[in-house]
Write an enzyme that holds these catalytic residues in place. Sequence first.
Site, short mmCIF file in Angstrom:
data_model
loop_
_atom_site.label_atom_id
_atom_site.label_comp_id
_atom_site.label_asym_id
_atom_site.label_seq_id
_atom_site.Cartn_x
_atom_site.Cartn_y
_atom_site.Cartn_z
N GLY A 1 -19.06 -27.00 -17.80
CA GLY A 1 -19.03 -28.55 -17.04
C GLY A 1 -20.58 -29.05 -16.94
CD GLN B 1 -24.23 -31.23 -11.42
OE1 GLN B 1 -24.63 -30.27 -10.73
NE2 GLN B 1 -24.55 -32.12 -11.23
CB SER B 2 -21.79 -25.26 -15.71
OG SER B 2 -22.02 -23.98 -15.99
CG ASN B 3 -22.64 -23.33 -9.90
OD1 ASN B 3 -23.54 -23.93 -9.33
ND2 ASN B 3 -21.18 -23.37 -9.40
CB CYS C 1 -24.93 -24.20 -17.96
SG CYS C 1 -23.48 -23.99 -19.08
#
Length: 341
Positions: free
Chosen positions: A75, A77-79, A81
């Site tokens: 996403g 706001q992926s943690n 990534c």
Amino acid sequence: MMNSLPFPAKLNLAMAPTPFYCLERLSAQMGGPRIWIKRDDLTECGASGNKIRKLEYTLARVLEAGCDTLITSGGLQSNHCRATALLGARLGLKVHLLLRDEGGYDEIPDGNLLLDYLAGADISIYPKERFFREQDELLVDCQNHYRQQGRKPWLIPVGASDGHGVWGYIGCARELRADFDRAGISPDSIFHATGSGGTQAGLTAGAQLFDLGARVIGMAVCDNEAWFRDKVRNDLRHWRDEYRTGVDVDALAIRVNDLYIGPGYGVATDAVFDTIRQLAVGEGLVLDPVYSAKAFHGMLEEIRKGHLDGQDDIVFIHTGGLFGLEPQRRQLGFRRPPRRL
Ligand SMILES: *Cc1c(COP(=O)(O)O)cnc(C)c1O
């Protein structure tokens, strides 16, 4: 089994073991079991949270294979990534992120996305519908693009949840064994947020391998119980086959609670935001609305409903996610500048 468990090589990137202690005031207020917390939000600074434990093993494989480029997705706001972008930079690897835009975020990068850019990752953002429809092709195209440039890409699955990443939370289970011994407790339950299944797979296998004697309960933040059972089982089978661990993973009980997902992935109810405020004020503990607070709130609800009656000690694994809080500051009630005197 414990002593002969063939942990593979990993990179030492995380600050571990992480702290483990009791939330005394909250436990007293709730009047249920004592609530202990494992602070995996403290595994690093920028790369903090649960993903770094999985990536320590994944990235060891990446380097062994001589790869120089990381490709992964998630996403906006992926943690995961964000952790990949920063750890890739730390190791001198190129990073390309394929991100899914669910809408509802600021136009100017903030939170995890800000750090993705800051770490120098190449970033491709797709509308949600196109992302889900073309995900596989997009990832293949991205890999081919780098191969044509003479680079060696490694594709990390969503959340670094696969047979390699499973080791991360087996390692955490080993730490918990020592934490429980030091505190002199035998907790009945271990709760954590589950999103792509790798944390749960590791904890579930690790709880058995290190005799934790506690039930591991994944609190779903997306998808239902059936999806998670499949995903966790598949990650465990990949782990067993890839590393010939000889563990009967099909005999492991996979416990998922999908009652507290709320409106959907990344979207939390007011009650979850209340829990964020309650823990910040009462314990100085910061939770995020996408993962940790949703799971923590669900755990408190289980206590209120009396479902944990008779349990003396329970554990919550704080998997991090701090950078996902600020992008949702409006939902938290902050909609205008603070009053100035
Ligand atoms: C990714 C993530 C989880 C879920 O972990 P999975 O291994 O993907 O199930 C939980 N909490 C936070 C903060 C995360 O970023």
